[in-house]
Design a protein around this motif. Structure first.
Motif, PDB file in Angstrom:
ATOM      1  N   LEU A 133       0.822  -1.205   0.000  1.00  0.00           N
ATOM      2  CA  LEU A 133       0.000   0.000   0.000  1.00  0.00           C
ATOM      3  C   LEU A 133       0.861   1.261   0.000  1.00  0.00           C
ATOM      4  O   LEU A 133       0.527   2.251  -0.662  1.00  0.00           O
ATOM      5  CB  LEU A 133      -0.934  -0.016   1.208  1.00  0.00           C
ATOM      6  CG  LEU A 133      -2.007  -1.105   1.161  1.00  0.00           C
ATOM      7  CD1 LEU A 133      -2.740  -1.197   2.485  1.00  0.00           C
ATOM      8  CD2 LEU A 133      -3.001  -0.819   0.038  1.00  0.00           C
ATOM      9  N   LYS A 134       1.972   1.234   0.713  1.00  0.00           N
ATOM     10  CA  LYS A 134       2.868   2.394   0.711  1.00  0.00           C
ATOM     11  C   LYS A 134       3.426   2.636  -0.690  1.00  0.00           C
ATOM     12  O   LYS A 134       3.407   3.763  -1.195  1.00  0.00           O
ATOM     13  CB  LYS A 134       4.019   2.171   1.695  1.00  0.00           C
ATOM     14  CG  LYS A 134       3.623   2.231   3.160  1.00  0.00           C
ATOM     15  CD  LYS A 134       4.825   1.988   4.046  1.00  0.00           C
ATOM     16  CE  LYS A 134       4.435   2.008   5.526  1.00  0.00           C
ATOM     17  NZ  LYS A 134       5.610   1.739   6.406  1.00  0.00           N
ATOM     18  N   VAL A 135       3.906   1.582  -1.315  1.00  0.00           N
ATOM     19  CA  VAL A 135       4.478   1.713  -2.660  1.00  0.00           C
ATOM     20  C   VAL A 135       3.425   2.190  -3.651  1.00  0.00           C
ATOM     21  O   VAL A 135       3.679   3.078  -4.479  1.00  0.00           O
ATOM     22  CB  VAL A 135       5.081   0.371  -3.114  1.00  0.00           C
ATOM     23  CG1 VAL A 135       5.488   0.431  -4.578  1.00  0.00           C
ATOM     24  CG2 VAL A 135       6.278   0.009  -2.256  1.00  0.00           C
ATOM     25  N   VAL A 136       2.231   1.623  -3.548  1.00  0.00           N
ATOM     26  CA  VAL A 136       1.158   1.969  -4.482  1.00  0.00           C
ATOM     27  C   VAL A 136       0.796   3.439  -4.395  1.00  0.00           C
ATOM     28  O   VAL A 136       0.778   4.161  -5.401  1.00  0.00           O
ATOM     29  CB  VAL A 136      -0.085   1.097  -4.219  1.00  0.00           C
ATOM     30  CG1 VAL A 136      -1.286   1.644  -4.978  1.00  0.00           C
ATOM     31  CG2 VAL A 136       0.181  -0.341  -4.633  1.00  0.00           C
ATOM     32  N   PHE A 137       0.517   3.905  -3.198  1.00  0.00           N
ATOM     33  CA  PHE A 137       0.063   5.289  -3.049  1.00  0.00           C
ATOM     34  C   PHE A 137       1.176   6.286  -3.341  1.00  0.00           C
ATOM     35  O   PHE A 137       0.913   7.375  -3.870  1.00  0.00           O
ATOM     36  CB  PHE A 137      -0.502   5.504  -1.647  1.00  0.00           C
ATOM     37  CG  PHE A 137      -1.784   4.755  -1.408  1.00  0.00           C
ATOM     38  CD1 PHE A 137      -2.825   4.835  -2.322  1.00  0.00           C
ATOM     39  CD2 PHE A 137      -1.960   3.962  -0.290  1.00  0.00           C
ATOM     40  CE1 PHE A 137      -4.017   4.145  -2.116  1.00  0.00           C
ATOM     41  CE2 PHE A 137      -3.127   3.271  -0.069  1.00  0.00           C
ATOM     42  CZ  PHE A 137      -4.166   3.359  -0.991  1.00  0.00           C
ATOM     43  N   ILE A 138       2.415   5.947  -3.031  1.00  0.00           N
ATOM     44  CA  ILE A 138       3.518   6.836  -3.374  1.00  0.00           C
ATOM     45  C   ILE A 138       3.665   6.936  -4.888  1.00  0.00           C
ATOM     46  O   ILE A 138       3.796   8.035  -5.454  1.00  0.00           O
ATOM     47  CB  ILE A 138       4.832   6.341  -2.724  1.00  0.00           C
ATOM     48  CG1 ILE A 138       4.790   6.537  -1.216  1.00  0.00           C
ATOM     49  CG2 ILE A 138       6.033   7.079  -3.318  1.00  0.00           C
ATOM     50  CD1 ILE A 138       5.983   5.961  -0.489  1.00  0.00           C
ATOM     51  N   CYS A 139       3.644   5.783  -5.565  1.00  0.00           N
ATOM     52  CA  CYS A 139       3.781   5.772  -7.022  1.00  0.00           C
ATOM     53  C   CYS A 139       2.631   6.512  -7.695  1.00  0.00           C
ATOM     54  O   CYS A 139       2.848   7.306  -8.633  1.00  0.00           O
ATOM     55  CB  CYS A 139       3.850   4.343  -7.535  1.00  0.00           C
ATOM     56  SG  CYS A 139       5.372   3.463  -7.118  1.00  0.00           S
ATOM     57  N   GLU A 140       1.415   6.259  -7.246  1.00  0.00           N
ATOM     58  CA  GLU A 140       0.261   6.914  -7.867  1.00  0.00           C
ATOM     59  C   GLU A 140       0.262   8.411  -7.602  1.00  0.00           C
ATOM     60  O   GLU A 140      -0.116   9.209  -8.474  1.00  0.00           O
ATOM     61  CB  GLU A 140      -1.033   6.281  -7.357  1.00  0.00           C
ATOM     62  CG  GLU A 140      -1.237   4.858  -7.869  1.00  0.00           C
ATOM     63  CD  GLU A 140      -2.509   4.224  -7.367  1.00  0.00           C
ATOM     64  OE1 GLU A 140      -2.866   3.139  -7.858  1.00  0.00           O
ATOM     65  OE2 GLU A 140      -3.162   4.821  -6.473  1.00  0.00           O
ATOM     66  N   PHE A 141       0.697   8.841  -6.414  1.00  0.00           N
ATOM     67  CA  PHE A 141       0.749  10.276  -6.103  1.00  0.00           C
ATOM     68  C   PHE A 141       1.811  10.971  -6.946  1.00  0.00           C
ATOM     69  O   PHE A 141       1.559  12.025  -7.538  1.00  0.00           O
ATOM     70  CB  PHE A 141       1.048  10.478  -4.615  1.00  0.00           C
ATOM     71  CG  PHE A 141       1.217  11.922  -4.226  1.00  0.00           C
ATOM     72  CD1 PHE A 141       0.118  12.747  -4.043  1.00  0.00           C
ATOM     73  CD2 PHE A 141       2.494  12.461  -4.063  1.00  0.00           C
ATOM     74  CE1 PHE A 141       0.278  14.084  -3.711  1.00  0.00           C
ATOM     75  CE2 PHE A 141       2.666  13.788  -3.725  1.00  0.00           C
ATOM     76  CZ  PHE A 141       1.551  14.605  -3.537  1.00  0.00           C
TER      77      PHE A 141
END
Length: 444
Positions: A133-141
């Motif tokens: 979830l950390k990787v996903v939201f950082i990448c998407e942001f």
């Protein structure tokens, strides 16, 4: 005299079956939400809503209506939410919600999460989920911020930020949904689009286990065998597909032939990279040559990485098939790669997955040929794209009748959640009670 009541136990469902039911339920809810009057600019049929919901949950990207013009802001938000849930897995979000409220995650939930993330062990799943979830939201942001520099100057702050967020989520989850009728063809030569969008779907297509390995280890010699195979295989396929596309389409006036020299290079990179998983396009897919179309179909079958947001038989499966072929001609009984050895059980799993995938594509294509009149290459391309949950189309998606749509929807669904069931069956070992003498079958 006290009576003794028998306590009926609830039927036990295998984790893959539960996840399949959950994904199916999400499609039903998404279909109902997209059919709401305020979700669309003009009324759409139940068939349109069901197809769109299925394509979004399975992160495919095939569309029978234009997402940007047919749906309101609410409808587009529903599509984006379905993409996010379908791409990352419902169980990942369920664990996040339980953790936020301080609720314990039981063993049963860990089993479901294990199947959703395609893991062989239920240990360390919570840590893996939080890292995902950390990787996903950082990448998407970060992706949305970069895309905003392109969309905001053209569409304004409100619309531009929404377009940036939508395409960032769609790209990272390898969905291929775009808010423009020609996908991203308008920005065929834009460096930000051609670098940001591929970076997002490549990161999403590597797989969560690879991301976890890179996040924690960060040293090549300590990476797992799976991570090494995925990184080497992904780089090799990216280079090969981009070069092959550029060579075969360089003079085709329907694709690269009408572009400037620099735009041809950008388009070759973008289209070569997007083919295995994402489904975005910056050139007209319907104008591809037959040779390029066949190459695209091969790449779509290969797909992305295991435990990723992409589909296909997976890059590691393809690599093991190649290694097994090489080992056979070298007369070796096992596969050696990167100082590790793969046994017969790994090869058997790869063969089972590959054969089932090929049979599914052939059966679906045969059914389409029976119920829909059209060009064979177009139908084969569409079927392969649906199985690989890619979303590329030669322009015939909207031409299907009810039966054709049902077949494509079934292929998309099986292409997304089918490997969960197959993986569960392959992971279940039953001891043999009877042994038989060895036999010989003449092959070739």
């Amino acid at each position: 005299m006290a009576r003794i009541y028998s306590k009926r136990q609830a039927p036990h469902l295998a984790p893959p079956l539960v996840l399949i039911l959950i994904y199916a339920g999400l499609i039903v809810l998404g279909c109902a939400a997209l059919k709401l009057p305020f979700a669309t600019t003009t009324p759409i049929t139940w068939s349109d809503a069901a197809f769109t919901a299925t394509s979004a949950v399975t992160v495919t990207g095939l569309a029978v209506v234009d997402t940007g013009s047919a749906f309101t802001l609410f409808g587009q938000a529903v599509v984006m939410l379905l993409i996010q849930l379908g791409g990352l897995g419902l169980m990942t979000f369920a664990v996040l919600i339980l953790s936020m409220f301080g609720l314990p995650v039981g063993f049963t939930h860990r089993l479901y999460l294990r199947e959703d993330l395609n893991q062989t062990s239920a240990t360390d799943l919570l840590a893996l989920t939080r890292m995902i979830l950390k990787v996903v939201f950082i990448c998407e942001f970060v992706g949305a911020a970069l895309l905003a520099s392109v969309f905001v100057p053209e569409a304004g702050w409100g619309e531009g930020l929404w377009q940036a967020l939508f395409h960032s989520v769609s790209a990272f989850n390898n969905a291929g949904f775009a808010l423009f009728p020609d996908s991203l063809s308008k920005w065929v030569g834009n460096p930000i689009i051609n670098l940001t969008i591929p970076a997002l779907y490549i990161l999403g297509g590597l797989g969560f286990t690879v991301a976890s390995d890179i996040w924690r280890v960060r040293r090549w010699h300590r990476f797992s065998l799976h991570t090494k195979l995925m990184l080497v295989g992904t780089i090799a396929l990216l280079i090969w597909s981009a070069l092959a596309f550029g060579i075969m389409e360089w003079t085709n006036p329907g694709t690269l032939g009408s572009l400037s020299w620099s735009d041809r290079l950008w388009a070759s990179w973008f289209q070569g990279a997007t083919t295995r998983t994402a489904g975005f396009n910056t050139v007209e897919i319907g104008n591809l040559t037959d040779g390029t179309s066949l190459m695209f179909m091969t790449l779509m079958v290969i797909g992305a990485g295991s435990t990723s947001t992409g589909g296909g038989i997976k890059v590691t499966t393809f690599i093991v098939l190649l290694l097994a072929t090489v080992a056979f001609f070298r007369q070796r009984s096992s596969i050696q790669v990167f100082g590790r050895e793969l046994g017969l059980d790994q090869v058997m799993k790869v063969l089972a997955l590959s054969i089932i995938s090929v049979l599914l594509i052939l059966c679906a294509l045969f059914a389409l040929l029976l119920c829909h009149e059209g060009d064979f290459l177009d139908l084969a391309f569409e079927t392969t794209s649906a199985f690989g949950t890619v979303g590329l189309s030669r322009g015939i998606t909207g031409d299907f009748d009810g039966a054709g749509r049902a077949i494509i929807m079934a292929v998309m669904f099986v292409g997304r959640v089918g490997p969960l069931t197959l993986g569960f069956l392959l992971a279940t070992r039953r001891p043999r009670r009877i042994g038989y003498p060895a036999g010989t079958v003449y092959l070739g």
